[in-house]
Design a protein around this motif. Structure first.
Motif, short mmCIF file in Angstrom:
data_model
loop_
_atom_site.label_atom_id
_atom_site.label_comp_id
_atom_site.label_asym_id
_atom_site.label_seq_id
_atom_site.Cartn_x
_atom_site.Cartn_y
_atom_site.Cartn_z
N SER A 113 0.83 -1.21 0.00
CA SER A 113 0.00 0.00 0.00
C SER A 113 0.86 1.26 0.00
N GLU A 114 2.03 1.18 0.64
CA GLU A 114 2.93 2.34 0.62
C GLU A 114 3.48 2.58 -0.78
N GLU A 115 3.69 1.49 -1.53
CA GLU A 115 4.19 1.63 -2.90
C GLU A 115 3.09 2.12 -3.84
N ASP A 116 1.87 1.60 -3.64
CA ASP A 116 0.76 1.95 -4.53
C ASP A 116 0.16 3.32 -4.22
N HIS A 117 0.17 3.70 -2.94
CA HIS A 117 -0.47 4.95 -2.51
C HIS A 117 0.46 5.69 -1.55
N PRO A 118 1.57 6.24 -2.04
CA PRO A 118 2.55 6.85 -1.15
C PRO A 118 2.00 8.01 -0.33
N GLY A 119 1.00 8.73 -0.84
CA GLY A 119 0.43 9.83 -0.08
C GLY A 119 -0.58 9.39 0.95
N LYS A 120 -1.27 8.28 0.66
CA LYS A 120 -2.30 7.77 1.56
C LYS A 120 -2.13 6.26 1.73
N PRO A 121 -1.11 5.85 2.46
CA PRO A 121 -0.83 4.42 2.57
C PRO A 121 -1.78 3.67 3.50
N TRP A 122 -2.50 4.40 4.34
CA TRP A 122 -3.38 3.75 5.32
C TRP A 122 -4.76 3.49 4.71
N LYS A 123 -5.29 2.31 4.99
CA LYS A 123 -6.63 1.94 4.55
C LYS A 123 -7.50 1.70 5.77
N ARG A 124 -8.66 2.35 5.83
CA ARG A 124 -9.59 2.06 6.92
C ARG A 124 -10.35 0.79 6.60
N ILE A 125 -10.32 -0.16 7.50
CA ILE A 125 -10.93 -1.47 7.27
C ILE A 125 -12.34 -1.48 7.84
N ARG A 126 -13.29 -1.84 6.99
CA ARG A 126 -14.68 -1.92 7.42
C ARG A 126 -15.15 -3.37 7.32
N VAL A 127 -16.32 -3.63 7.90
CA VAL A 127 -16.83 -5.00 7.94
C VAL A 127 -16.97 -5.55 6.53
N ASP A 128 -17.57 -4.79 5.63
CA ASP A 128 -17.73 -5.21 4.23
C ASP A 128 -16.82 -4.33 3.38
N ASP A 129 -15.54 -4.63 3.41
CA ASP A 129 -14.56 -3.79 2.74
C ASP A 129 -14.61 -3.98 1.23
N ASP A 130 -14.22 -2.94 0.50
CA ASP A 130 -14.15 -3.06 -0.95
C ASP A 130 -12.93 -3.89 -1.34
N PRO A 131 -12.87 -4.39 -2.58
CA PRO A 131 -11.80 -5.30 -2.96
C PRO A 131 -10.42 -4.65 -3.03
N GLU A 132 -10.34 -3.32 -2.98
CA GLU A 132 -9.04 -2.67 -3.03
C GLU A 132 -8.20 -3.11 -1.83
N LEU A 133 -6.96 -3.46 -2.08
CA LEU A 133 -6.06 -3.95 -1.03
C LEU A 133 -6.65 -5.13 -0.28
N GLU A 134 -7.13 -6.09 -1.05
CA GLU A 134 -7.74 -7.28 -0.45
C GLU A 134 -6.76 -7.99 0.49
N TYR A 135 -5.48 -7.91 0.17
CA TYR A 135 -4.48 -8.59 1.01
C TYR A 135 -4.41 -7.99 2.40
N ILE A 136 -4.86 -6.75 2.57
CA ILE A 136 -4.90 -6.17 3.91
C ILE A 136 -6.13 -6.65 4.66
N SER A 137 -7.30 -6.52 4.03
CA SER A 137 -8.53 -6.86 4.75
C SER A 137 -8.56 -8.34 5.11
N LYS A 138 -8.00 -9.19 4.26
CA LYS A 138 -8.03 -10.63 4.55
C LYS A 138 -7.18 -10.98 5.76
N VAL A 139 -6.05 -10.33 5.90
CA VAL A 139 -5.20 -10.68 7.03
C VAL A 139 -5.85 -10.29 8.35
N ILE A 140 -6.64 -9.22 8.34
CA ILE A 140 -7.35 -8.83 9.55
C ILE A 140 -8.52 -9.77 9.79
N LYS A 141 -9.31 -10.01 8.75
CA LYS A 141 -10.45 -10.90 8.90
C LYS A 141 -10.01 -12.33 9.17
#
Length: 262
Positions: A113-141
């Motif tokens: 995410s830091e490489e893809d979005h250097p200005g906004k590397p943080w993603k807020r994770i919601r219960v029904d997250d969108d597919p963007e950065l699926e590798y992040i939401s899956k590791v939390i879920k």
């Protein structure tokens, strides 16, 4: 003369024995006799101290995300029985990640995410997250932060069998080691949050039946170490082994700056 000599020797021996200090009596640490008492006392002790830092290892061959990582974590008990955590596995993971969970939300960033979005590397994770950065939401879920902070499991011990409680020592600290067996088919029926229930259902579907918990408590009822082990039907067990330190010392856990969050 011989009788006088024997009497003198006897007196000296008795005097010598009397002057030798008795070995100190070390009282045993108190042990809890049932899961309900354990949960009550340990929960109260953790909430009183509020903060701690953790480090250890997680191994789960069924997860491509948490197959083997050595995370570090900070935790802080908040009012209203909430918990703030900071999870960081950037030193050991193939997909380095930082996850912050605070009352206002859960946020994550990874190397990708830091490489893809250097200005906004943080993603807020919601219960029904969108597919963007699926590798992040899956590791939390997938439960990695839940595994890294094992005292979150304490409510499941209400459904557990207390196997043993023995005196032990950990890093030169007197402790009581508890062994519990949590049977997953019973635990999943407990009054627990949806995320935990879903995680248990996945483990049951994968053929796991119980979790063995080994917990070392200090004299003031705080966890010093918490290990879990689950046998998988065919292969290497899944395990966690986390060490708690610095109970009561301040920790820095905060949501990332809003301008860095997507």
């Amino acid at each position: 003369m011989r009788r006088l000599l024997l009497a003198t020797v006897s007196a000296l021996l008795l005097t010598g024995c009397a002057s030798t200090p008795a070995a100190p009596v070390v009282p045993e640490l108190p042990k809890f006799g049932n899961p309900a008492e354990f949960i009550s006392k340990v929960s109260a002790a953790m909430q009183e101290k509020k903060t701690a830092s953790l480090s250890g290892a997680i191994t789960d061959p069924d997860s491509e995300y948490a197959h083997s990582v050595r995370p570090r974590m900070l935790l802080r008990h908040e009012p209203g029985d909430r918990l703030s955590t900071l999870y960081d596995d950037t030193a050991t993971s193939s997909n380095p990640m930082i996850i912050v969970s605070v009352p206002e939300g859960t946020y994550a960033k990874s190397k990708g995410s830091e490489e893809d979005h250097p200005g906004k590397p943080w993603k807020r994770i919601r219960v029904d997250d969108d597919p963007e950065l699926e590798y992040i939401s899956k590791v939390i879920k997938g439960g990695v932060t839940w595994l890294a902070e094992p005292s979150r499991h304490i409510g499941l011990l209400a459904q557990a069998k207390l196997d043993s409680a023995t005196q032990d020592e950990l890093n030169n600290i007197k402790a009581v080691k508890y062994v519990f067996f949590v049977y997953l088919d019973k635990a999943v029926t407990a009054d627990i949050d949806k995320a935990t229930k879903d995680w248990l259902k996945k483990r049951i579907a994968a053929g796991r039946t119980f979790t063995q918990h080994e917990i070392w408590l200090s004299a003031d009822n705080l966890p010093l170490r918490w290990s879990t082990l689950e046998q998988r039907p065919n292969g290497q067990p899944a395990s966690t082994d986390m060490v708690y330190q610095d109970w009561g010392k301040p920790v820095e856990i905060a949501a990332p700056p809003a301008k860095q969050v997507r």
